[in-house]
Design a protein around this motif. Structure first.
Motif, PDB file in Angstrom:
ATOM      1  N   PHE A  82       0.885  -1.308   0.009  1.00 42.27           N
ATOM      2  CA  PHE A  82      -0.043  -0.074   0.070  1.00 42.27           C
ATOM      3  C   PHE A  82       0.755   1.301  -0.012  1.00 42.27           C
ATOM      4  O   PHE A  82       0.661   2.262  -0.879  1.00 42.27           O
ATOM      5  CB  PHE A  82      -0.998   0.080   1.160  1.00 42.27           C
ATOM      6  N   LEU A  83       1.876   1.394   1.003  1.00 41.34           N
ATOM      7  CA  LEU A  83       2.877   2.504   0.716  1.00 41.34           C
ATOM      8  C   LEU A  83       3.444   2.518  -0.559  1.00 41.34           C
ATOM      9  O   LEU A  83       3.709   3.799  -0.967  1.00 41.34           O
ATOM     10  CB  LEU A  83       3.787   2.272   1.961  1.00 41.34           C
ATOM     11  N   SER A  84       3.807   1.514  -1.075  1.00 40.28           N
ATOM     12  CA  SER A  84       4.663   1.652  -2.385  1.00 40.28           C
ATOM     13  C   SER A  84       3.412   2.297  -3.601  1.00 40.28           C
ATOM     14  O   SER A  84       3.868   3.112  -4.505  1.00 40.28           O
ATOM     15  CB  SER A  84       4.928   0.181  -2.617  1.00 40.28           C
ATOM     16  N   GLN A  85       2.191   1.746  -3.303  1.00 38.61           N
ATOM     17  CA  GLN A  85       1.231   2.318  -4.229  1.00 38.61           C
ATOM     18  C   GLN A  85       1.129   3.993  -4.083  1.00 38.61           C
ATOM     19  O   GLN A  85       1.028   4.667  -5.146  1.00 38.61           O
ATOM     20  CB  GLN A  85      -0.111   1.639  -4.265  1.00 38.61           C
ATOM     21  N   GLN A  86       1.004   4.241  -2.770  1.00 38.37           N
ATOM     22  CA  GLN A  86       0.972   5.745  -2.480  1.00 38.37           C
ATOM     23  C   GLN A  86       2.255   6.478  -2.944  1.00 38.37           C
ATOM     24  O   GLN A  86       2.142   7.634  -3.399  1.00 38.37           O
ATOM     25  CB  GLN A  86       0.544   5.853  -1.111  1.00 38.37           C
ATOM     26  N   MET A  87       3.433   6.237  -2.590  1.00 40.04           N
ATOM     27  CA  MET A  87       4.578   6.704  -3.052  1.00 40.04           C
ATOM     28  C   MET A  87       4.713   6.908  -4.540  1.00 40.04           C
ATOM     29  O   MET A  87       5.157   7.856  -5.087  1.00 40.04           O
ATOM     30  CB  MET A  87       5.584   5.894  -2.337  1.00 40.04           C
ATOM     31  N   LEU A  88       4.375   5.732  -5.321  1.00 43.28           N
ATOM     32  CA  LEU A  88       4.304   5.725  -6.679  1.00 43.28           C
ATOM     33  C   LEU A  88       3.238   7.028  -7.383  1.00 43.28           C
ATOM     34  O   LEU A  88       3.697   7.758  -8.189  1.00 43.28           O
ATOM     35  CB  LEU A  88       4.006   4.381  -7.652  1.00 43.28           C
ATOM     36  N   ARG A 107      11.423   0.026 -10.282  1.00 41.72           N
ATOM     37  CA  ARG A 107      10.852  -1.024  -9.665  1.00 41.72           C
ATOM     38  C   ARG A 107       9.561  -1.100  -9.781  1.00 41.72           C
ATOM     39  O   ARG A 107       9.006  -2.206 -10.166  1.00 41.72           O
ATOM     40  CB  ARG A 107      11.653  -1.363  -8.449  1.00 41.72           C
ATOM     41  N   TRP A 108       8.834   0.194  -9.272  1.00 41.69           N
ATOM     42  CA  TRP A 108       7.360   0.147  -9.260  1.00 41.69           C
ATOM     43  C   TRP A 108       6.740   0.383 -10.689  1.00 41.69           C
ATOM     44  O   TRP A 108       5.707  -0.449 -10.942  1.00 41.69           O
ATOM     45  CB  TRP A 108       7.030   1.243  -8.645  1.00 41.69           C
ATOM     46  N   GLN A 109       7.356   0.914 -11.732  1.00 42.37           N
ATOM     47  CA  GLN A 109       6.799   1.340 -12.725  1.00 42.37           C
ATOM     48  C   GLN A 109       6.996   0.673 -14.185  1.00 42.37           C
ATOM     49  O   GLN A 109       6.439   0.752 -14.983  1.00 42.37           O
ATOM     50  CB  GLN A 109       6.581   2.971 -12.844  1.00 42.37           C
ATOM     51  N   GLY A 110       8.309   0.285 -14.026  1.00 46.98           N
ATOM     52  CA  GLY A 110       8.864  -0.628 -15.073  1.00 46.98           C
ATOM     53  C   GLY A 110       9.274   0.552 -16.062  1.00 46.98           C
ATOM     54  O   GLY A 110      10.018   0.107 -17.268  1.00 46.98           O
ATOM     55  N   GLN A 111       9.739   1.727 -15.565  1.00 51.90           N
ATOM     56  CA  GLN A 111      10.399   2.825 -16.362  1.00 51.90           C
ATOM     57  C   GLN A 111      11.056   3.593 -15.468  1.00 51.90           C
ATOM     58  O   GLN A 111      10.756   3.837 -14.289  1.00 51.90           O
ATOM     59  CB  GLN A 111       9.279   3.747 -17.225  1.00 51.90           C
ATOM     60  N   SER A 134      15.642   6.725  -8.852  1.00 49.64           N
ATOM     61  CA  SER A 134      15.334   6.142 -10.164  1.00 49.64           C
ATOM     62  C   SER A 134      15.148   4.597 -10.118  1.00 49.64           C
ATOM     63  O   SER A 134      14.318   4.102 -10.537  1.00 49.64           O
ATOM     64  CB  SER A 134      16.510   6.516 -11.124  1.00 49.64           C
ATOM     65  N   ARG A 135      16.053   4.093  -9.112  1.00 51.39           N
ATOM     66  CA  ARG A 135      15.810   2.485  -9.217  1.00 51.39           C
ATOM     67  C   ARG A 135      14.768   2.014  -8.563  1.00 51.39           C
ATOM     68  O   ARG A 135      13.821   1.111  -9.215  1.00 51.39           O
ATOM     69  CB  ARG A 135      16.874   2.027  -8.206  1.00 51.39           C
TER      70      ARG A 135
END
Length: 304
Positions: free
Chosen positions: A246-252, A287-291, A282-283
């Motif tokens: 959930f945190l990763s989604q919010q940060m993205l 990892r989250w977005q594929g870009q 950037s890394r």
């Protein structure tokens, strides 16, 4: 373009209250106010949305999943997606009812609705009593609509519906506590965890993120007086993903909003989001977005 929330520099803010993000999608279908004759008979059907059916005058006989319910003035029936139901006059006389179909992406509200033991709430029940004012407001607005709906009417309807859901939450919380307190307590705990997780997202603007940290989940668990494992388990059971996911989604989401503002250098965005350097950001973004952040920007306005 929209810009993400940017807090003031450290030391400038005397006090602060962070309100968790509100991201709710509500869809309304087939809302209608109808007066029918005593010969009214609507055949058995089902639909994929929730339905509220509210009787204003007279008496309606509703058959839901082969069980009969009699609605009188002020009574409310809640139908869940897929419920088979039909309708007719309950006493052979005309009656008036108001109907609204809806779906909503709020998992807490849907979880609560799915756990209610009742379908019929009589006019004397706490839930019907609580919902009468917003339902009456919806009925009043509906009587002003003739033909195409105006922007003003649409906004007033949406406002009244969200007021209805606010009252629903309070009223159904009481009902859920009476009939399934253990289950409701779990849902409410997950809600508290989620609110604190959203607060953590904004804290990342002020503190460095380390990949090997728990991102504050352990602190949230300690604050709520539960173990970290229980925190993870309850959150996943209610929302279908872990607190870290959930945190990763919010940060993205926040990173994308900042990257959409082309005035902001990626290095500045990296610092705003709390990363120790642009390479680390950037890394993580790739990892989250594929870009990479640069590739995301170059993909143009249609990348979302």
């Amino acid at each position: 373009m929209a810009s993400a929330f940017m807090p003031p520099a450290l030391g400038q803010s005397i006090s602060e209250t962070i309100i968790p993000d509100v991201k709710t999608t509500l869809n309304l279908f087939g809302m209608h106010l109808r007066k029918v004759s005593g010969a009214w008979n609507y055949p058995i059907h089902a639909h994929p949305q929730y339905e509220f059916n509210y009787v204003l005058e007279g008496e309606q006989r509703m058959i839901v999943n082969n069980r009969s319910y009699t609605q009188r003035a002020g009574d409310l029936v809640l139908l869940r997606p897929g419920d088979s139901h039909s309708s007719q006059s309950g006493n052979g006389q005309p009656f008036t009812y108001f109907c609204i179909h809806f779906d909503i992406d709020d998992k807490l509200l849907i979880s609560l609705l799915s756990r209610l033991n009742h379908m019929l709430f009589t006019a004397e029940s706490p839930i019907a009593h609580k919902l009468t004012p917003p339902l009456s407001k919806l009925v009043d607005i509906s009587t002003t609509i003739h033909g195409d709906i105006t922007m003003s009417q649409r906004m007033m309807l949406q406002s009244a519906v969200f007021d209805l859901f606010g009252q629903l939450w309070e009223a159904f919380s009481i009902e859920a506590n009476l009939h399934a307190s253990a289950t409701y307590e779990k849902v409410e705990l997950a809600h508290q965890i989620r609110s604190r997780l959203q607060g953590l997202v904004y804290q990342q603007f002020k503190h460095d993120i380390q990949e090997d940290r728990t991102l504050g989940v352990d602190d949230i668990a300690a604050e709520l007086g539960i173990s970290s494992s229980h925190c993870y388990r309850v959150f996943r059971q209610v929302f279908g993903l872990s607190p870290r996911e959930f945190l990763s989604q919010q940060m993205l989401h926040e990173a994308k909003i900042l990257l959409d503002d082309l005035r902001l250098p990626v290095s500045h965005i990296s610092a705003l989001l709390g990363y120790r350097d642009i390479a680390h950001f950037s890394r993580q973004f790739k990892r989250w977005q594929g870009q990479s952040p640069r590739e995301y920007r170059e993909s143009g306005p249609l990348h979302n």
